[in-house]
Write an enzyme that holds these catalytic residues in place. Structure first.
Site, PDB file in Angstrom:
ATOM      1  N   LYS A 198      -2.859   1.907  -4.816  1.00 51.37           N
ATOM      2  CA  LYS A 198      -4.213   2.366  -4.534  1.00 51.37           C
ATOM      3  C   LYS A 198      -4.773   3.267  -5.627  1.00 51.37           C
ATOM      4  CE  LYS A 198      -4.720   0.322  -0.496  1.00 51.37           C
ATOM      5  NZ  LYS A 198      -5.757  -0.697  -0.256  1.00 51.37           N
ATOM      6  N   GLU A 235     -12.933   5.162   3.213  1.00 46.78           N
ATOM      7  CA  GLU A 235     -12.310   4.692   4.441  1.00 46.78           C
ATOM      8  C   GLU A 235     -10.831   4.542   4.142  1.00 46.78           C
ATOM      9  OE1 GLU A 235     -13.305   2.816   2.086  1.00 46.78           O
ATOM     10  OE2 GLU A 235     -11.780   1.239   1.992  1.00 46.78           O
ATOM     11  N   SER A 252       3.690  -3.236  -3.398  1.00 45.99           N
ATOM     12  CA  SER A 252       2.463  -2.437  -3.527  1.00 45.99           C
ATOM     13  C   SER A 252       2.629  -0.969  -3.162  1.00 45.99           C
ATOM     14  CB  SER A 252       1.355  -3.055  -2.680  1.00 45.99           C
ATOM     15  OG  SER A 252       1.772  -3.178  -1.332  1.00 45.99           O
TER      16      SER A 252
HETATM   17  C1  LIG Z   1       1.066  -0.070   0.198  1.00 45.62           C
HETATM   18  C2  LIG Z   1      -0.100  -0.902   0.576  1.00 45.62           C
HETATM   19  N1  LIG Z   1      -0.084  -2.206   0.282  1.00 45.62           N
HETATM   20  C3  LIG Z   1      -1.109  -3.013   0.613  1.00 45.62           C
HETATM   21  C4  LIG Z   1      -2.205  -2.532   1.285  1.00 45.62           C
HETATM   22  C5  LIG Z   1      -3.282  -3.497   1.661  1.00 45.62           C
HETATM   23  O1  LIG Z   1      -4.457  -3.355   0.900  1.00 45.62           O
HETATM   24  P1  LIG Z   1      -4.820  -4.409  -0.205  1.00 45.62           P
HETATM   25  O2  LIG Z   1      -4.748  -5.754   0.423  1.00 45.62           O
HETATM   26  O3  LIG Z   1      -6.207  -4.038  -0.593  1.00 45.62           O
HETATM   27  O4  LIG Z   1      -3.884  -4.282  -1.321  1.00 45.62           O
HETATM   28  C6  LIG Z   1      -2.278  -1.181   1.602  1.00 45.62           C
HETATM   29  C7  LIG Z   1      -3.447  -0.630   2.302  1.00 45.62           C
HETATM   30  O5  LIG Z   1      -3.488   0.441   2.811  1.00 45.62           O
HETATM   31  C8  LIG Z   1      -1.191  -0.347   1.241  1.00 45.62           C
HETATM   32  O6  LIG Z   1      -1.197   0.952   1.547  1.00 45.62           O
END
Ligand SMILES: Cc1ncc(COP(=O)(O)O)c(C=O)c1O
Lengths: 270, 412
Positions: free
Chosen positions: B105, B127, B394
C-alpha cells in the site's frame, strides 16, 4: 409542451418560484409513499422529485440514507418506483415528476428500456447524481427520443467555462447544488445564492432551481425568489421520520409531511 | 525471447499498457461517474497528475522516498521449501510485505502524498478495509505533518484492531462507519461524502485501482514498481520470464502493479485471485468478476456484485482487504479481452495457505496475500519443476493473527 415547461411558464406568469418537495419511493412502505405523493400537489408542490432508493447513496447525508434503506427494506426497485408514478398519474396529469437517483439501477434496468418505461409511467425528467455530462451521452439519445428531460446538475465548484459548456445541452431545468457537500447538512447564504445565480443566468436561459440545505420556510422563500425554485428533501423526510414507530408509518406520518410542505408553500407564495 | 525481455516499453501501438483512453475508459469500464461537485476536481487532479508524471523532479523525489523510506526494491525470494512441498513449479515470492508499514500500500500512498503536497492540499481523507491503506496513509501524514482522516467500516474496525490502534498512534482520526455491513464499500461512500464537503483543502487518497479516473491509472502507475522490479529480478535469477504471475485481488492494486509490466509479454499467463469467501455460489463471496455484472459504483464502471435491480450486495471474505463488491476497471477490461485469468480461493484455502507458508518459509503472509498463495498451491502441482511462478506477497500477516487464532479456536 412538456409538463415541466408548462409548469415553469405558469409560475413565471404568477411571478413566483417553484416549490419542489422530494419524496423517497417506498419510504417507509409503498402505500404510504403513494398516498403522500398523491396529496403533495394539493399541499403546494409545484413539481415533485421522487427519489429512487439505492444501496450506496454516496452524495446523500444521513436523513436520505436512512430513507433509502427503509425504502429498500420495503421492497423498492426502479420498476416499483415507475409503477408508483403510473399510479400517481391516474389522478394527476399536470404535476411534473422528476426521478432522482444513482446510475446503477438505471444501467442495470437497461438504458433504452428505462427511458421508454419512465416516459410511459409519466415521468418528466431524471436527475442522475453520478452521471456527469461527460458520461451521459450513452443515455441521452434514448431520453431525447421519448422527450424525457435529463436535468443537468451544477455546483459551486463548477467553473464558468464549464458551466457554459455543460449547459449547452441542458433541458427542462438546471439543478443548482447550492453547497459543496451532501444532502441535509449545511446551507448556502443568500449572498452565495445570488452570486451563483448570476453566474448561472449568464450561462443558460432555462429555469434554474436550487437544492441541498434548504430546510425552513424562510430559506425556501429566499431560494425560490433568487432562483426559479427550491428543492426541499431532508427537512420533509426528517419531520415525517420522527412520526415513525419501529420504522413504520403511523397515522401522523402523512399529515406531518404535508404540514411541512404547506408551510414551505405558504412562504414561497408570500 | 530476448527481444521480449528487452522490448518492454509501452510505446508500442498495440500495447496493452496504453490504457485508459483520454476520458479514462478501459473498454466499457472505468470513466468518471461522479457528482458534478467533484467533476471539476477530477479534471484538476488529472491535470496535476499528468504534469507531475512528466516532471523528472517529481519522479526523482518519488524514487528517493521509495528507496530510503519505503525500503525498495523489495526482494524476490525463491521459496524452495514451499516449492518442494507443492511438488511442481518453483515459487518466487515478491516480498511486498517487507515494505515499511508491511504491505504494498505504501508504494501508492507515497506517490499520491507527494502529489497532494504539490497540489497544496493540507488535509487527507482515505478509506480503508484491512487498515493497511489507512496505516500507510496515516504514516505519510505523520511524515509530512498533514491532517489525516480515515474512514473504516465498523466491522473492519472490530476485526483489525491492531491496525486501528496503529493509526491512532500515528495521529490519524479513525471514523468507524456503521452504514451497510460496515466494510470497505461503506467506508468508501463515507470518504467520498467527506471529500465532497471539504473539496477546498482536502485530498482523497484512494487506496486501490478503483474510483473515478484518474485514480485507477494513477494508482496502477505507482504500484507498477512491483512488476517492473519483479520482471528484472526473475530474469536475473532464472534467465527468463516467469511461467505464471499470481496476485490476490481486493480492489486490485497489488495485482495491477505486478501485472502491468507483464501485460505485453503474451507468453506469461497472469492470474488474479478473487476472494471466494465461503464459496463462489454460497452467496457469501467477494468474487466480483466470477459472480458480478458490469455496473457503476464509486465513480467507475466495472464488474460489481449486485442484485437484479442494480442494488450493490455485500461482499464477504475472511480477509478485510478483499471484502469489496467491486474490482478496478482495468481488471474488468483485462477479463473482457481475456488477457488475465480471474480465479478464486475460499476462506478455508486462504487459512491453509497462511499456515503452510508460515511453517515452510518463516514468512507470515497477510490473509489477502494468502489467497494468492492458495491459488499457487493449486497451480504449481500441475506444472513442472522447471517452471517458475511469481506470487505477489502483498503484505505481512501480523495484523491477521487475532483473526486466524479465532478461526483455529485459539484464545489469545
Ligand atoms: C496486504 C494486502 N493485500 C491486498 C489487499 C487488497 O487490495 P488490492 O487488491 O488493491 O491490492 C490489501 C488491502 O487492504 C492488503 O492489505
Amino acid at each position: 409542451m412538456s409538463r415541466i415547461k408548462t409548469c415553469f411558464d405558469r409560475l413565471k406568469a404568477e411571478g413566483r418560484g417553484a416549490l419542489i418537495p422530494y419524496l423517497e419511493a417506498f419510504d417507509p412502505d409503498r402505500d404510504t409513499s403513494l398516498e403522500l405523493l398523491k396529496q403533495m400537489p394539493e399541499a403546494g408542490a409545484d413539481l415533485i422529485e421522487v427519489g429512487v432508493p439505492f444501496s450506496d447513496p454516496s452524495a446523500d447525508g444521513p436523513t436520505i440514507q436512512l430513507a433509502a434503506q427503509r425504502g429498500l427494506k420495503a421492497g423498492a426497485t426502479l420498476a416499483g418506483t415507475l409503477e408508483l408514478v403510473s399510479a400517481f398519474r391516474t389522478s394527476n396529469d399536470h404535476t411534473p415528476i422528476i426521478l432522482m437517483g444513482y446510475y446503477n439501477p438505471i444501467y442495470r434496468y437497461g438504458m433504452e428500456r428505462f427511458c421508454q418505461d419512465a416516459h410511459k409511467a409519466g415521468v418528466d425528467g431524471v436527475i442522475i447524481v453520478d452521471l456527469p455530462p461527460e458520461e451521459a451521452s450513452e443515455l441521452a439519445p434514448y431520453a431525447k427520443a421519448v422527450g424525457l428531460d435529463m436535468i443537468t446538475l451544477t455546483a459551486p465548484t463548477t467553473p464558468d467555462a464549464r458551466l457554459k459548456h455543460i449547459l449547452k445541452e441542458a433541458s427542462g431545468f438546471v439543478y443548482y447544488v447550492s453547497i459543496t457537500g451532501i444532502t441535509g447538512t449545511r446551507s448556502a447564504s443568500e449572498e452565495q445564492l445570488k452570486t451563483a445565480l448570476a453566474r448561472l443566468r449568464s450561462a443558460t436561459d432555462i429555469p434554474v432551481v436550487a437544492g441541498f440545505g434548504i430546510n425552513t420556510p424562510e430559506q425556501a422563500r429566499t431560494a425560490a425568489s433568487i432562483s426559479d425554485g427550491a428543492v426541499v428533501a431532508s427537512a420533509i423526510i426528517k419531520a415525517m421520520a420522527a412520526t415513525f414507530e419501529d420504522g413504520k408509518a403511523t397515522s401522523k406520518s402523512i399529515p406531518t409531511a404535508l404540514e411541512k410542505i404547506r408551510s414551505l408553500a405558504a412562504a414561497i407564495r408570500k | 525471447m530476448t527481444s521480449s525481455i528487452t522490448n518492454n516499453k509501452n510505446t508500442r501501438h498495440n500495447s496493452l499498457r496504453n490504457g485508459p483512453d483520454a476520458s479514462g475508459h478501459f473498454g466499457i469500464h472505468g470513466g468518471r461517474f461522479v457528482a458534478e461537485t467533484l467533476m471539476p476536481l477530477m479534471l484538476e487532479l488529472e491535470e496535476a497528475y499528468n504534469i507531475a508524471k512528466a516532471d523528472p523532479a517529481f519522479q526523482k523525489e518519488l524514487a528517493y522516498y521509495l528507496q530510503h523510506y519505503v525500503g525498495r526494491p523489495s526482494p524476490l525470494w525463491h521459496a524452495k521449501r514451499l516449492s518442494a512441498h507443492l511438488g511442481g513449479a518453483q515459487i518466487f515470492l515478491k516480498r511486498e510485505e517487507l515494505n515499511h508499514t508491511g504491505s504494498h500500500k505504501l508504494n501508492n500512498v507515497m506517490g499520491q502524498i507527494l502529489l497532494a503536497r504539490r497540489m497544496g492540499k493540507t488535509r487527507i481523507v482515505a478509506e480503508t478495509g484491512a487498515g493497511q491503506h489507512g496505516v500507510a496513509t496515516a504514516t505519510v501524514c505523520a511524515l509530512f505533518g498533514l491532517e489525516c482522516e480515515i474512514y473504516m467500516g465498523a466491522t473492519d474496525v472490530e476485526r483489525q484492531k491492531p491496525n486501528v490502534f496503529r493509526m491512532h498512534l500515528l495521529g490519524a482520526k479513525v471514523h468507524p462507519v456503521t452504514a451497510g455491513a460496515g466494510t470497505l464499500k461503506d467506508a468508501m461512500n463515507e470518504a467520498m461524502r467527506d471529500w465532497v464537503a471539504n473539496v477546498e483543502n482536502t485530498y482523497f487518497l484512494v487506496g486501490t485501482v478503483a474510483g473515478p479516473h484518474p485514480y485507477p491509472a494513477m494508482v496502477r502507475d505507482f504500484q507498477s514498481v512491483i512488476g517492473t522490479e519483479a520482471r528484472t529480478q526473475i530474469i536475473e535469477q532464472t534467465d527468463r520470464l516467469p511461467d505464471a504471475v499470481i496476485a490476490a485481488i481486493g480492489g486490485g492494486s497489488n495485482a495491477m502493479g505486478i501485472f502491468h509490466p507483464f501485460l505485453d509479454d503474451s507468453e506469461v499467463p497472469l492470474y488474479g485471485v478473487e476472494a471466494a469467501g465461503l464459496g463462489l455460489d454460497s452467496g457469501k463471496t467477494a468474487a466480483s468478476i466470477s459472480r458480478g455484472a458490469p455496473g457503476v459504483l464509486h465513480g467507475n464502471r466495472t464488474y460489481l456484485l449486485q442484485d437484479d435491480h442494480g442494488q450493490i450486495t455485500e461482499a464477504h471474505s475472511i480477509s478485510a482487504g478483499l471484502d469489496y463488491p467491486g474490482i478496478g476497471p482495468e481488471h474488468s477490461w483485462l477479463h473482457d479481452i481475456g488477457r488475465v485469468n480471474y480465479v478464486s480461493a475460499t476462506d478455508t484455502q486462504a487459512l491453509e495457505a497462511f499456515q503452510t507458508l508460515t511453517r515452510l518459509e518463516g514468512i507470515i503472509p497477510a490473509l489477502e496475500s494468502s489467497h494468492a498463495v492458495a491459488y499457487a498451491s493449486v497451480l504449481a502441482p500441475k506444472m513442472t519443476t522447471e517452471q517458475n511462478i511469481i506470487v505477489n506477497l502483498s503484505g505481512r500477516g501480523d495484523k491477521d493473527v487475532p483473526t486466524v487464532a479465532a478461526h483455529l479456536g485459539v484464545t489469545l
